[in-house]
Design a protein around this motif. Structure first.
Motif, PDB file in Angstrom:
ATOM      1  N   PHE A   1       0.834  -1.200   0.000  1.00  0.00           N
ATOM      2  CA  PHE A   1       0.000   0.000   0.000  1.00  0.00           C
ATOM      3  C   PHE A   1       0.870   1.251   0.000  1.00  0.00           C
ATOM      4  N   THR A   2       1.977   1.231  -0.736  1.00  0.00           N
ATOM      5  CA  THR A   2       2.880   2.372  -0.817  1.00  0.00           C
ATOM      6  C   THR A   2       2.141   3.587  -1.363  1.00  0.00           C
ATOM      7  N   GLY A   3       2.143   4.667  -0.585  1.00  0.00           N
ATOM      8  CA  GLY A   3       1.531   5.918  -1.030  1.00  0.00           C
ATOM      9  C   GLY A   3       0.025   5.884  -1.146  1.00  0.00           C
ATOM     10  N   CYS A   4      -0.622   4.846  -0.633  1.00  0.00           N
ATOM     11  CA  CYS A   4      -2.076   4.703  -0.741  1.00  0.00           C
ATOM     12  C   CYS A   4      -2.770   5.503   0.358  1.00  0.00           C
ATOM     13  N   ASP A   5      -3.884   6.126   0.037  1.00  0.00           N
ATOM     14  CA  ASP A   5      -4.687   6.855   1.017  1.00  0.00           C
ATOM     15  C   ASP A   5      -5.606   5.841   1.700  1.00  0.00           C
ATOM     16  N   LEU A   6      -5.287   5.520   2.949  1.00  0.00           N
ATOM     17  CA  LEU A   6      -6.019   4.501   3.702  1.00  0.00           C
ATOM     18  C   LEU A   6      -6.820   5.092   4.859  1.00  0.00           C
ATOM     19  N   ARG A   7      -6.994   6.414   4.878  1.00  0.00           N
ATOM     20  CA  ARG A   7      -7.656   7.052   6.020  1.00  0.00           C
ATOM     21  C   ARG A   7      -9.052   6.478   6.252  1.00  0.00           C
ATOM     22  N   GLY A   8      -9.298   6.140   7.529  1.00  0.00           N
ATOM     23  CA  GLY A   8     -10.597   5.632   7.928  1.00  0.00           C
ATOM     24  C   GLY A   8     -10.823   4.165   7.638  1.00  0.00           C
ATOM     25  N   THR A   9      -9.858   3.502   7.022  1.00  0.00           N
ATOM     26  CA  THR A   9     -10.005   2.090   6.680  1.00  0.00           C
ATOM     27  C   THR A   9      -9.625   1.213   7.862  1.00  0.00           C
ATOM     28  N   ASP A  10     -10.406   0.174   8.092  1.00  0.00           N
ATOM     29  CA  ASP A  10     -10.132  -0.781   9.155  1.00  0.00           C
ATOM     30  C   ASP A  10      -8.905  -1.606   8.773  1.00  0.00           C
ATOM     31  N   LEU A  11      -7.803  -1.401   9.490  1.00  0.00           N
ATOM     32  CA  LEU A  11      -6.559  -2.121   9.204  1.00  0.00           C
ATOM     33  C   LEU A  11      -6.264  -3.201  10.242  1.00  0.00           C
ATOM     34  N   SER A  12      -7.286  -3.609  10.980  1.00  0.00           N
ATOM     35  CA  SER A  12      -7.055  -4.569  12.062  1.00  0.00           C
ATOM     36  C   SER A  12      -6.571  -5.929  11.545  1.00  0.00           C
TER      37      SER A  12
ATOM     38  N   ALA B   1       2.246   5.722   2.995  1.00  0.00           N
ATOM     39  CA  ALA B   1       0.789   5.585   3.027  1.00  0.00           C
ATOM     40  C   ALA B   1       0.203   6.717   3.863  1.00  0.00           C
ATOM     41  N   ILE B   2      -0.978   7.146   3.502  1.00  0.00           N
ATOM     42  CA  ILE B   2      -1.661   8.210   4.239  1.00  0.00           C
ATOM     43  C   ILE B   2      -2.628   7.537   5.207  1.00  0.00           C
ATOM     44  N   ILE B   3      -2.298   7.620   6.503  1.00  0.00           N
ATOM     45  CA  ILE B   3      -3.125   7.005   7.535  1.00  0.00           C
ATOM     46  C   ILE B   3      -3.306   7.995   8.678  1.00  0.00           C
ATOM     47  N   THR B   4      -4.297   7.721   9.523  1.00  0.00           N
ATOM     48  CA  THR B   4      -4.542   8.582  10.674  1.00  0.00           C
ATOM     49  C   THR B   4      -3.626   8.176  11.827  1.00  0.00           C
ATOM     50  N   VAL B   5      -3.593   8.994  12.864  1.00  0.00           N
ATOM     51  CA  VAL B   5      -2.785   8.694  14.049  1.00  0.00           C
ATOM     52  C   VAL B   5      -3.272   7.395  14.688  1.00  0.00           C
ATOM     53  N   ASP B   6      -4.584   7.229  14.780  1.00  0.00           N
ATOM     54  CA  ASP B   6      -5.130   6.002  15.377  1.00  0.00           C
ATOM     55  C   ASP B   6      -4.713   4.765  14.583  1.00  0.00           C
ATOM     56  N   GLN B   7      -4.712   4.868  13.273  1.00  0.00           N
ATOM     57  CA  GLN B   7      -4.274   3.740  12.453  1.00  0.00           C
ATOM     58  C   GLN B   7      -2.793   3.454  12.689  1.00  0.00           C
ATOM     59  N   ALA B   8      -1.980   4.502  12.774  1.00  0.00           N
ATOM     60  CA  ALA B   8      -0.547   4.328  13.007  1.00  0.00           C
ATOM     61  C   ALA B   8      -0.302   3.640  14.347  1.00  0.00           C
ATOM     62  N   ILE B   9      -1.083   3.998  15.351  1.00  0.00           N
ATOM     63  CA  ILE B   9      -0.940   3.385  16.675  1.00  0.00           C
ATOM     64  C   ILE B   9      -1.298   1.904  16.606  1.00  0.00           C
ATOM     65  N   SER B  10      -2.391   1.561  15.905  1.00  0.00           N
ATOM     66  CA  SER B  10      -2.784   0.148  15.835  1.00  0.00           C
ATOM     67  C   SER B  10      -1.750  -0.682  15.081  1.00  0.00           C
TER      68      SER B  10
ATOM     69  N   LEU C   1       2.931  -4.505  15.681  1.00  0.00           N
ATOM     70  CA  LEU C   1       4.352  -4.817  15.526  1.00  0.00           C
ATOM     71  C   LEU C   1       5.034  -5.018  16.879  1.00  0.00           C
ATOM     72  N   GLY C   2       4.264  -4.836  17.966  1.00  0.00           N
ATOM     73  CA  GLY C   2       4.818  -5.034  19.299  1.00  0.00           C
ATOM     74  C   GLY C   2       5.558  -3.826  19.835  1.00  0.00           C
ATOM     75  N   LEU C   3       5.374  -2.665  19.198  1.00  0.00           N
ATOM     76  CA  LEU C   3       6.030  -1.453  19.679  1.00  0.00           C
ATOM     77  C   LEU C   3       5.249  -0.853  20.840  1.00  0.00           C
ATOM     78  N   GLN C   4       5.962  -0.228  21.772  1.00  0.00           N
ATOM     79  CA  GLN C   4       5.306   0.422  22.890  1.00  0.00           C
ATOM     80  C   GLN C   4       4.950   1.850  22.514  1.00  0.00           C
ATOM     81  N   ILE C   5       3.747   2.239  22.853  1.00  0.00           N
ATOM     82  CA  ILE C   5       3.277   3.597  22.584  1.00  0.00           C
ATOM     83  C   ILE C   5       3.305   4.359  23.882  1.00  0.00           C
ATOM     84  N   ARG C   6       4.036   5.474  23.899  1.00  0.00           N
ATOM     85  CA  ARG C   6       4.131   6.296  25.109  1.00  0.00           C
ATOM     86  C   ARG C   6       3.565   7.673  24.847  1.00  0.00           C
TER      87      ARG C   6
END
Length: 192
Positions: free
Chosen positions: A149-160, A172-181, A186-191
């Motif tokens: 999905f290189t450079g794809c606009d994925l805003r609002g899409t369920d990426l679960s 890719a164009i994603i929202t902050v919430d999508q980036a967090i999920s 990936l097992g990264l910690q969000i602070r």
């Protein structure tokens, strides 16, 4: 098995409201408007949907082989359980509708715009969407392995269902919430 050609379609097959188990070889639907027609377990081979509009059309458990969708618009259409093999999607616009359980493995959707489409349990294994638009899609339960999905606009899409270990999301164009999920998958910690 029934076969319907372009000539048959022009002669009145398009007036029928439903088609079941029909094979459409080399059908040319260029510059046509199709509305409210139902296709069930039909096969489209080498069909061309160029510059055409489909509104409230149902393609349920249909097979599309080597078909071309150029500048085609699908509005509130059903593609439930349909399979696409070696099809070309170029400047295709899909607004609303239900494409659940569709087989779009290795499809190139780079020139497509999909908005508000339900695509539950859809197989997008190895699909590509470079710079395309896939906004506000319901992809819950979809197979999203090895997608690009290189450079794809994925805003609002369920990426679960996204497999971030095999997915390419560069630019890719994603929202902050999508980036967090994705980060959490990936097992990264969000602070804070």
């Amino acid at each position: 098995m029934t076969y319907v050609t372009t000539q048959d379609w022009d002669a009145g097959a398009s007036e029928l409201r439903s088609h079941e188990g029909v094979t459409f070889p080399d059908l040319d639907l260029c510059e046509t408007d199709v509305q409210g027609v139902e296709f069930s377990a039909c096969t489209f081979r080498d069909a061309r949907f160029n510059c055409s509009r489909q509104v409230d059309v149902a393609f349920v458990n249909c097979t599309f082989v080597n078909c071309t969708f150029f500048d085609a618009t699908f509005t509130n259409c059903k593609m439930v359980g349909s399979t696409f093999e070696r099809c070309t999607f170029d400047i295709m616009t899909v607004e609303g509708g239900d494409w659940s359980f569709a087989q779009l493995a290795r499809a190139d959707l780079s020139s497509a715009t999909l908005t508000g489409v339900r695509m539950r349990e859809t197989d997008l294994t190895g699909a590509r969407c470079h710079g395309g638009t896939m906004r506000d899609l319901d992809l819950s339960g979809a197979v999203l392995t090895a997608v690009d999905f290189t450079g794809c606009d994925l805003r609002g899409t369920d990426l679960s269902a996204l497999d971030p270990a095999t997915a390419e999301l560069r630019n890719a164009i994603i929202t902050v919430d999508q980036a967090i999920s994705v980060a959490m998958a990936l097992g990264l910690q969000i602070r804070d």
